[in-house]
Design a protein around this motif. Structure first.
Motif, PDB file in Angstrom:
ATOM      1  N   GLY A 254      29.035  12.038  30.431  1.00  0.00           N
ATOM      2  CA  GLY A 254      28.053  11.476  31.344  1.00  0.00           C
ATOM      3  C   GLY A 254      28.014  12.228  32.653  1.00  0.00           C
ATOM      4  N   THR A 255      29.174  12.471  33.247  1.00  0.00           N
ATOM      5  CA  THR A 255      29.242  13.246  34.483  1.00  0.00           C
ATOM      6  C   THR A 255      28.759  14.672  34.256  1.00  0.00           C
ATOM      7  OG1 THR A 255      31.100  11.913  35.258  1.00  0.00           O
ATOM      8  CG2 THR A 255      30.789  14.058  36.309  1.00  0.00           C
ATOM      9  N   GLY A 256      29.114  15.240  33.116  1.00  0.00           N
ATOM     10  CA  GLY A 256      28.680  16.604  32.815  1.00  0.00           C
ATOM     11  C   GLY A 256      27.172  16.733  32.791  1.00  0.00           C
ATOM     12  N   ILE A 257      26.489  15.760  32.205  1.00  0.00           N
ATOM     13  CA  ILE A 257      25.030  15.805  32.173  1.00  0.00           C
ATOM     14  C   ILE A 257      24.450  15.565  33.563  1.00  0.00           C
ATOM     15  CG2 ILE A 257      22.976  14.632  31.294  1.00  0.00           C
ATOM     16  CD1 ILE A 257      24.241  16.563  29.300  1.00  0.00           C
ATOM     17  N   SER A 258      25.079  14.723  34.374  1.00  0.00           N
ATOM     18  CA  SER A 258      24.635  14.566  35.765  1.00  0.00           C
ATOM     19  C   SER A 258      24.696  15.899  36.501  1.00  0.00           C
ATOM     20  CB  SER A 258      25.498  13.524  36.485  1.00  0.00           C
ATOM     21  OG  SER A 258      25.271  12.227  35.986  1.00  0.00           O
ATOM     22  N   GLN A 259      25.773  16.644  36.286  1.00  0.00           N
ATOM     23  CA  GLN A 259      25.881  17.964  36.906  1.00  0.00           C
ATOM     24  C   GLN A 259      24.795  18.899  36.398  1.00  0.00           C
ATOM     25  OE1 GLN A 259      29.834  19.388  36.125  1.00  0.00           O
ATOM     26  NE2 GLN A 259      30.803  17.999  37.591  1.00  0.00           N
ATOM     27  N   LEU A 260      24.551  18.867  35.095  1.00  0.00           N
ATOM     28  CA  LEU A 260      23.512  19.719  34.520  1.00  0.00           C
ATOM     29  C   LEU A 260      22.147  19.354  35.086  1.00  0.00           C
ATOM     30  CD1 LEU A 260      22.667  21.867  32.398  1.00  0.00           C
ATOM     31  CD2 LEU A 260      22.505  19.993  30.736  1.00  0.00           C
ATOM     32  N   ALA A 261      21.875  18.056  35.224  1.00  0.00           N
ATOM     33  CA  ALA A 261      20.598  17.617  35.793  1.00  0.00           C
ATOM     34  C   ALA A 261      20.452  18.080  37.234  1.00  0.00           C
ATOM     35  CB  ALA A 261      20.498  16.090  35.708  1.00  0.00           C
ATOM     36  N   THR A 262      21.527  18.028  37.997  1.00  0.00           N
ATOM     37  CA  THR A 262      21.492  18.532  39.376  1.00  0.00           C
ATOM     38  C   THR A 262      21.197  20.026  39.394  1.00  0.00           C
ATOM     39  OG1 THR A 262      22.961  16.834  40.281  1.00  0.00           O
ATOM     40  CG2 THR A 262      22.931  18.954  41.412  1.00  0.00           C
ATOM     41  N   PHE A 263      21.897  20.764  38.549  1.00  0.00           N
ATOM     42  CA  PHE A 263      21.733  22.221  38.502  1.00  0.00           C
ATOM     43  C   PHE A 263      20.290  22.584  38.149  1.00  0.00           C
ATOM     44  CE2 PHE A 263      22.225  26.460  36.648  1.00  0.00           C
ATOM     45  CZ  PHE A 263      23.114  27.070  37.528  1.00  0.00           C
ATOM     46  N   ILE A 264      19.735  21.937  37.143  1.00  0.00           N
ATOM     47  CA  ILE A 264      18.363  22.233  36.710  1.00  0.00           C
ATOM     48  C   ILE A 264      17.359  21.810  37.776  1.00  0.00           C
ATOM     49  CG2 ILE A 264      16.603  21.493  35.062  1.00  0.00           C
ATOM     50  CD1 ILE A 264      18.766  21.704  32.897  1.00  0.00           C
ATOM     51  N   SER A 265      17.610  20.697  38.461  1.00  0.00           N
ATOM     52  CA  SER A 265      16.713  20.259  39.530  1.00  0.00           C
ATOM     53  C   SER A 265      16.671  21.273  40.666  1.00  0.00           C
ATOM     54  CB  SER A 265      17.157  18.891  40.054  1.00  0.00           C
ATOM     55  OG  SER A 265      17.045  17.901  39.058  1.00  0.00           O
ATOM     56  N   LEU A 266      17.831  21.810  41.048  1.00  0.00           N
ATOM     57  CA  LEU A 266      17.856  22.836  42.104  1.00  0.00           C
ATOM     58  C   LEU A 266      17.093  24.077  41.654  1.00  0.00           C
ATOM     59  CD1 LEU A 266      21.601  22.581  43.223  1.00  0.00           C
ATOM     60  CD2 LEU A 266      19.610  21.488  44.276  1.00  0.00           C
ATOM     61  N   HIS A 267      17.252  24.446  40.393  1.00  0.00           N
ATOM     62  CA  HIS A 267      16.532  25.602  39.856  1.00  0.00           C
ATOM     63  C   HIS A 267      15.026  25.364  39.885  1.00  0.00           C
ATOM     64  CE1 HIS A 267      15.262  28.773  37.102  1.00  0.00           C
ATOM     65  NE2 HIS A 267      14.700  27.842  36.340  1.00  0.00           N
ATOM     66  N   ARG A 268      14.581  24.199  39.443  1.00  0.00           N
ATOM     67  CA  ARG A 268      13.156  23.905  39.400  1.00  0.00           C
ATOM     68  C   ARG A 268      12.543  23.849  40.793  1.00  0.00           C
ATOM     69  NH1 ARG A 268      13.242  18.834  35.098  1.00  0.00           N
ATOM     70  NH2 ARG A 268      13.529  20.065  33.175  1.00  0.00           N
ATOM     71  N   ALA A 269      13.298  23.325  41.749  1.00  0.00           N
ATOM     72  CA  ALA A 269      12.755  23.180  43.095  1.00  0.00           C
ATOM     73  C   ALA A 269      12.412  24.526  43.717  1.00  0.00           C
ATOM     74  CB  ALA A 269      13.749  22.421  43.979  1.00  0.00           C
ATOM     75  N   GLY A 270      13.206  25.555  43.411  1.00  0.00           N
ATOM     76  CA  GLY A 270      12.915  26.889  43.915  1.00  0.00           C
ATOM     77  C   GLY A 270      13.103  27.050  45.404  1.00  0.00           C
ATOM     78  N   VAL A 271      13.798  26.121  46.047  1.00  0.00           N
ATOM     79  CA  VAL A 271      14.037  26.186  47.492  1.00  0.00           C
ATOM     80  C   VAL A 271      15.307  27.004  47.730  1.00  0.00           C
ATOM     81  CG1 VAL A 271      14.516  24.834  49.569  1.00  0.00           C
ATOM     82  CG2 VAL A 271      12.934  23.958  47.831  1.00  0.00           C
ATOM     83  N   PRO A 272      15.282  27.951  48.687  1.00  0.00           N
ATOM     84  CA  PRO A 272      16.472  28.779  48.923  1.00  0.00           C
ATOM     85  C   PRO A 272      17.719  27.942  49.213  1.00  0.00           C
ATOM     86  CG  PRO A 272      14.583  29.678  50.085  1.00  0.00           C
ATOM     87  CD  PRO A 272      14.150  28.346  49.554  1.00  0.00           C
ATOM     88  N   LEU A 273      18.818  28.329  48.610  1.00  0.00           N
ATOM     89  CA  LEU A 273      20.096  27.652  48.781  1.00  0.00           C
ATOM     90  C   LEU A 273      20.924  28.369  49.835  1.00  0.00           C
ATOM     91  CD1 LEU A 273      20.944  27.356  44.967  1.00  0.00           C
ATOM     92  CD2 LEU A 273      19.851  25.608  46.388  1.00  0.00           C
ATOM     93  N   ASN A 274      21.773  27.624  50.531  1.00  0.00           N
ATOM     94  CA  ASN A 274      22.625  28.263  51.536  1.00  0.00           C
ATOM     95  C   ASN A 274      23.892  28.858  50.937  1.00  0.00           C
ATOM     96  OD1 ASN A 274      24.415  26.109  51.147  1.00  0.00           O
ATOM     97  ND2 ASN A 274      23.694  24.985  52.944  1.00  0.00           N
ATOM     98  N   ARG A 275      24.086  28.642  49.636  1.00  0.00           N
ATOM     99  CA  ARG A 275      25.287  29.141  48.953  1.00  0.00           C
ATOM    100  C   ARG A 275      24.999  29.205  47.462  1.00  0.00           C
ATOM    101  NH1 ARG A 275      29.352  25.625  51.044  1.00  0.00           N
ATOM    102  NH2 ARG A 275      27.803  24.971  52.569  1.00  0.00           N
ATOM    103  N   ASP A 276      25.809  29.942  46.733  1.00  0.00           N
ATOM    104  CA  ASP A 276      25.715  29.927  45.275  1.00  0.00           C
ATOM    105  C   ASP A 276      26.151  28.561  44.757  1.00  0.00           C
ATOM    106  OD1 ASP A 276      25.061  32.565  45.544  1.00  0.00           O
ATOM    107  OD2 ASP A 276      26.725  33.342  44.326  1.00  0.00           O
TER     108      ASP A 276
END
Length: 456
Positions: A129-151
């Motif tokens: 469950g936590t693993g999929i939450s992390q995956l959802a976060t990762f994919i959401s950041l990718h989709r948003a396309g907003v520059p990140l301050n860190r990797d």
């Protein structure tokens, strides 16, 4: 360091990601439902099945990734979103789960069945469950396309349930480039817990150190009808009895004392005073016994412990074996090297003629709470769950976080999904499940926390 009150990261949660018709929390639930049906029970693991599952989702999003097997079928995966020059944030998960005996469950443990408002199955709480939450976060950041301050690095590993040596530990040794430049890590270990008086978000910052030991005795074998004064079996029994009847002395370490003081703020009248002054409480044997009856978990935080978990001698009832052995699951407080504890145990049983072998022992380390990630957890949970409280947490179990605390990376065990205290017995137990509404809210909370860290 003080986080600004309004952050673009939180605003991003209010807008749809690209043109997806399905919300990210609904996607996460669908992914998790399928993920539960993938058999990664350890042993044997077969975590490459999970790697294939995650890889298919990443490929559909156009996200590159890398994989490596530490042994046949023991797959690991990692992927990275590039960002600015601040220290990277790692989201760490393990993909293996512990065995489940179907005859003691009310559903098929690998069915991913939905009923009564819950998703049922092995791994829903630990930790698919936590693993999929992390995956959802990762994919959401990718989709948003907003520059990140860190990797931002997502790492899915094998073998945590058996020590992590085919997973996180193997990656640290064989692919250290994954973690170069990392300054923060989030993993399993803490969560939101609805208590009688309040909602408490517990962030794991350290854990009791596992020290797994094998005791071996060798003596004269013979027929069961003609016992000698000593045997391999009597020696092992004598050693185990010494360990059972001589509990290790209680002591308080600062991180655990702070945890008890925090718990005292919402404890019942019976426990408010004892929790607020544990240095005195542990001096009274009757109080410690009362605590053990009330909560074996909290009692285990007051001393080093050993549980006798495996024991073997002869394979025939009328044969006294030449060799007998037992295994102990010992957990020590994180304030001294394991070598000191092992020597204490050897001294305790030295007259039994039993040898002690260390199967596994980790090092002790505690993560500071003075980081932007810990502050983001406080900020987001405070905004999204008014009246709740965040507290550092010490786990009696172990996670893969210890590998990264050893590297000097502040590592936190935390998933903001709120789980009632009564549900925790299902972790590694029967009928493991997660409340669907709480899980979907936890997916968004997790995204908000990470977004608060990675966006300026």
């Amino acid at each position: 360091m003080k986080l600004p009150k309004f952050r673009p990261a939180l605003f991003l949660l209010l807008i749809p990601f690209l043109a997806n018709s399905q919300s990210i929390e609904e996607e996460a639930l669908d992914w998790l439902t399928e993920y539960i049906t993938i058999d990664t029970i350890n042993p044997p693991g077969n975590e490459s099945r999970a790697v294939d599952f995650i890889a298919n989702i990443l490929e559909a999003e156009g996200i590159p990734y890398q994989t490596a097997e530490s042994a046949p079928g023991r797959g690991n995966l990692w992927t990275r979103l590039k960002g600015g020059d601040q220290p990277a944030l790692v989201m760490l998960q393990h993909t293996d789960v512990v065995p489940a005996d179907e005859k003691y469950w009310t559903v098929d443990p690998l069915s991913g069945e939905i009923k009564d408002g819950f998703l049922w199955g092995r791994g829903t709480l630990d930790m698919k469950g936590t693993g999929i939450s992390q995956l959802a976060t990762f994919i959401s950041l990718h989709r948003a396309g907003v520059p990140l301050n860190r990797d931002v690095v997502l790492v899915a590993t094998a073998d945590e349930e058996a020590g992590g040596y085919f997973g996180a530990g193997w990656l640290v040794d064989n692919h250290p480039e994954i973690f170069e430049g990392a300054g923060l890590l989030i993993n399993e270990g803490g969560n939101g817990e609805q208590r009688e008086k309040e909602l408490l978000f517990q962030v794991e910052v350290t854990q009791k150190v596992p020290v797994w030991l094998r005791l071996t005795a060798v003596d004269t074998p013979g027929h069961g009808s003609m016992p000698n004064p000593t045997s391999s079996m009597t020696r092992i029994v004598d050693a185990l009895n010494l360990i059972r009847t001589n509990p290790f002395p209680p002591r308080m370490v600062p991180a655990i004392d702070a945890m008890f003081q925090s718990l005292s703020l919402s404890a019942s009248a019976e426990w408010e005073e004892p929790f607020s002054n544990m240095s005195q409480t542990i001096k009274d044997p009757d109080s410690l016994l009362k605590l053990q009856n009330y909560s074996p978990f909290l009692h285990a935080l007051t001393r080093d412990t050993c549980s006798i978990t495996r024991f073997e001698g002869s394979n025939k009832i009328n044969v006294v074996p030449p060799e007998a052995w037992a295994e102990l699951d010992c957990r020590i407080l994180p304030d001294r090297p394991s070598e000191f504890f092992v020597q204490d145990l050897k001294d305790l049983i030295k007259d039994t003629g039993v040898d002690v072998e260390v199967i596994m022992a980790f090092t002790a380390a505690i993560s500071t709470t003075d980081t932007v990630l810990y502050e983001a957890i406080e900020e987001v949970t405070g905004e999204r769950h008014p009246g709740s409280r965040v507290t550092p947490y010490v786990s009696t179990g172990f996670t893969d976080s210890h590998f990264f605390r050893d590297l000097g990376i502040p590592s936190y065990g935390f998933d903001p999904t709120v789980v009632p205290e009564s549900e925790f017995v299902r972790i590694h137990g029967n009928d493991e499940r997660i409340n669907i509404a709480a899980y979907k809210r936890g997916v968004i909370d997790h995204l908000a926390i990470i977004a608060t860290v990675v966006y300026d």
